[in-house]
Design a protein around this motif. Structure first.
Motif, short mmCIF file in Angstrom:
data_model
loop_
_atom_site.label_atom_id
_atom_site.label_comp_id
_atom_site.label_asym_id
_atom_site.label_seq_id
_atom_site.Cartn_x
_atom_site.Cartn_y
_atom_site.Cartn_z
N ASP A 7 5.76 3.37 6.74
CA ASP A 7 4.43 3.60 6.63
C ASP A 7 3.75 2.51 5.54
N ASP A 8 4.51 2.41 4.33
CA ASP A 8 3.89 1.42 3.42
C ASP A 8 3.96 -0.04 3.99
N ALA A 9 5.26 -0.19 4.74
CA ALA A 9 5.41 -1.54 4.99
C ALA A 9 4.45 -1.98 6.15
N VAL A 67 0.86 -1.37 0.13
CA VAL A 67 0.13 -0.07 -0.03
C VAL A 67 0.82 1.35 -0.09
N ASP A 68 0.57 2.21 -0.98
CA ASP A 68 1.36 3.51 -0.87
C ASP A 68 0.57 4.18 0.31
N PHE A 69 0.83 3.97 1.52
CA PHE A 69 0.38 4.64 2.92
C PHE A 69 0.79 5.88 2.87
N ASN A 70 2.14 6.38 2.39
CA ASN A 70 2.54 7.86 2.82
C ASN A 70 2.33 8.52 1.53
N GLY A 71 1.58 8.08 0.51
CA GLY A 71 1.35 8.90 -0.56
C GLY A 71 2.30 9.44 -1.18
N ASP A 72 3.43 8.80 -1.45
CA ASP A 72 4.76 9.72 -2.21
C ASP A 72 4.81 8.97 -3.56
N GLY A 73 3.52 8.06 -4.01
CA GLY A 73 3.48 7.81 -5.36
C GLY A 73 4.15 6.20 -5.73
N ARG A 74 4.62 5.77 -4.72
CA ARG A 74 5.16 4.52 -5.07
C ARG A 74 5.12 3.64 -3.77
N ILE A 75 5.11 2.26 -3.92
CA ILE A 75 4.86 1.28 -2.82
C ILE A 75 6.33 0.79 -2.40
N SER A 76 6.77 1.06 -1.01
CA SER A 76 8.24 0.64 -0.64
C SER A 76 8.22 -0.05 0.76
N PRO A 77 8.69 -1.19 0.67
CA PRO A 77 9.08 -1.65 2.16
C PRO A 77 10.42 -1.16 2.78
#
Ligand SMILES: [Ca+2]
Length: 416
Positions: free
Chosen positions: A229-231, A214-224
Motif C-alpha cells: 500500500d505505502d509503496a 505515504v502511510d496509505f494503509n494507516g498503520d502509523g508508519r510509512i514503509s516500502p
C-alpha cells in the motif's frame, strides 16, 4: 557514557591530526573533518555532526552507526560494467516477460481495491503502477525473497565514507536513512535493498521514502516493505508531483509514420495535429484522446515508432532511461491485455513463453549449467548459465540471452 565520550574525542583528534589529507568543513558551527583515508570509526565520529543537523539524536546515531561494519563490497559494484550487453529488443523481451505479464494479471486481481484507490487518489493508471511494480521488484518478490538484497545502512555508509565519486549524494542518502530510523518508521535490520540503497516494492531510495512516502494503509508508519500500500501510493505520488503525471491521459501509442515525418523529429504537438500529418496508430485503432500533446520517438533505428506523451516522461522521471520507461509502460499494457508491438525490431525475435523459458532452464540444468531453478524467470543465474552454454557450443554472440536460438540448440542437442 564517559568511556565512549573519551573514545570519541580521541578519534576526533586522530582524524584532525592527518589534516594534510583532509577536506575540512564547518557544519552547524562545528568543525569536523572528512578524510578520505580516515578509519571508518573516525569517519563515523566526524559524520555525527551532519546527522545532528538533520535531527538525528546522538542515541540513534550511536545505536545505528557504532554497530555496523561498512559494506565495502559495494565499491566494486559501483564501478562494475554491465555484465551483459543487451539489444533493446532483448532488454524488452527479458523484462516484459511472460512470467511478469501473468504475475501482473494475478496481482491486478489480488490488489484491485488498492490499485483503484491509488488511481482515484493520485490519478495514476493502475496498469502503469503494475508495470512499475513488476519492473522494480517483480511485484514485491525482493521483499519476500530478499536473497540478492543487503542491509542498506552499511552499504551507504561505505559509499559515504570511501567512495569519492558522488560522495555528497551517498552522504545525503545515508542521512535520509538515519532520519527514517529516527522517526521510527523502520530499523536498520529491516532496511535491506540494492547495493545503492533502493528498497522495497518500488525500490525507494531513502530520499524518496522520506519525501514522497505515504502511510496509505494507516498503520502509523510509512514503509516500502510489507503490504504494498505505502509503496504504491508513495510512488504514484512521486509520478504525480515530480513526474507531472497527467490524470486520465495515456502514455503513448505505437504509430506508423508517413514518409514525410522523420523519426528523429523532436517537436511536441497535439495528437490531432500528428494525425493531420498522416500519423496513424500501428494497430489501426483511433487515438482515444486527440488533444494529448505528444512527440515522436523511435527507441532504435529500424524498429517500432511511438508517439509519447507527458506520462511517458513522468515514468521516466522515476529512473531516467527511455527503454526502462518503455518496458514499464509496455508491461502495463500487456498486463491489461494489449498485444506485443506490431513493428518488429531489426534482428529481434518474439519473447519466449513461460513454458519455453522453463524448458531452457530445465535443459540447461540437465546439462549441469546452474540456472538457480526452473521458475521461468530469467535472472542473473540463468543468464550466466546461458552464456556458459553459448560459449561451450560456440553460439554467437554469447550474450546470455535465453531466446529461440538457444532453445533450438538445446532441443537439437538433447532430442527429448
Ligand atoms: Ca503504513
Amino acid at each position: 557514557m564517559l568511556d565512549s565520550e573519551m573514545t570519541n574525542s580521541t578519534s576526533r583528534r586522530a582524524a584532525l591530526s592527518a589534516l594534510g589529507a583532509l577536506v575540512v568543513l564547518g557544519v552547524g558551527g562545528r568543525l569536523f573533518a572528512q578524510p578520505s583515508n580516515a578509519t571508518f570509526a573516525q569517519w563515523v565520529e566526524g559524520f555525527r555532526a551532519r546527522a545532528r543537523v538533520r535531527g538525528v539524536s546522538d542515541a540513534t546515531y550511536r545505536r545505528v552507526m557504532e554497530a555496523i561494519k561498512p559494506d565495502t563490497s559495494v565499491y566494486a559494484l559501483n564501478r562494475a560494467q554491465p555484465e551483459f550487453h543487451e539489444e533493446v529488443w532483448q532488454y524488452l523481451n527479458r523484462r516484459v516477460s511472460d512470467w511478469r505479464i501473468r504475475t501482473g494479471q494475478e496481482r491486478a486481481r489480488e490488489h484491485m481495491a488498492l490499485l483503484e484507490r491509488v488511481e482515484r487518489e493520485y490519478g495514476v493508471d493502475r496498469y502503469v503502477m503494475l508495470g512499475l511494480w513488476g519492473m522494480e521488484s517483480a511485484f514485491g518478490d525482493v521483499v519476500v525473497n530478499p536473497k540478492h538484497m543487503r542491509p542498506i545502512i552499511p552499504a551507504l555508509s561505505a559509499l559515504a565514507w570511501g567512495e569519492p565519486r558522488r560522495r555528497s549524494y551517498w552522504e545525503q542518502e545515508l542521512l535520509n536513512a538515519l532520519v527514517i530510523v529516527e522517526r521510527g518508521w523502520s530499523d536498520p535490520k529491516e532496511m535491506i535493498g540494492s547495493w545503492a540503497g533502493a528498497m522495497g516494492h518500488t525500490q525507494w531510495m531513502p530520499e524518496v521514502w522520506l519525501h514522497m512516502g505515504v502511510d496509505f494503509n494507516g498503520d502509523g508508519r510509512i514503509s516500502p516493505f510489507g503490504p504494498p500500500d505505502d509503496a504504491l501510493a508513495g510512488t504514484a505520488q512521486y509520478l504525480l508531483r515530480r513526474g507531472k503525471y497527467r490524470r486520465g491521459e495515456g502514455w503513448g501509442y505505437e504509430v506508423m509514420l508517413p514518409s514525410g515525418i522523420r523519426p528523429e523529429t523532436t517537436e511536441m504537438r497535439a495528437i490531432s495535429s500528428w494525425q493531420e500529418r498522416g500519423v496513424k496508430r500501428a494497430n489501426g485503432k483511433m487515438f482515444p484522446r486527440p488533444s494529448e500533446q505528444a512527440r515522436v520517438w523511435q527507441p532504435v533505428a529500424r524498429g517500432p515508432v511511438f508517439l509519447v506523451t507527458q506520462n511517458f516522461y513522468a515514468v521516466r522521471s522515476y529512473n531516467p532511461a527511455n527503454t526502462y520507461a518503455l518496458a514499464i509502460l509496455h508491461l502495463g499494457d500487456r498486463i491489461r491485455g494489449d498485444g506485443p508491438f506490431i513493428q518488429p525490431f531489426q534482428g529481434g525475435e518474439r519473447m519466449l513463453t513461460l513454458a519455453e523459458v522453463q524448458e531452457v532452464q530445465r535443459r540447461l540444468t540437465e546439462l549441469a549449467f546452474d540456472t538457480d531453478g526452473t521458475d521461468g524467470r530469467v535472472g542473473r543465474e540463468t543468464m550466466f548459465a546461458v552464456r556458459a552454454y553459448q560459449r561451450k557450443v560456440g553460439l554467437e554472440p554469447a550474450d546470455g540471452y535465453p531466446g529461440l536460438k538457444v532453445l533450438a540448440r538445446l532441443r537439437q542437442a538433447q532430442k527429448h
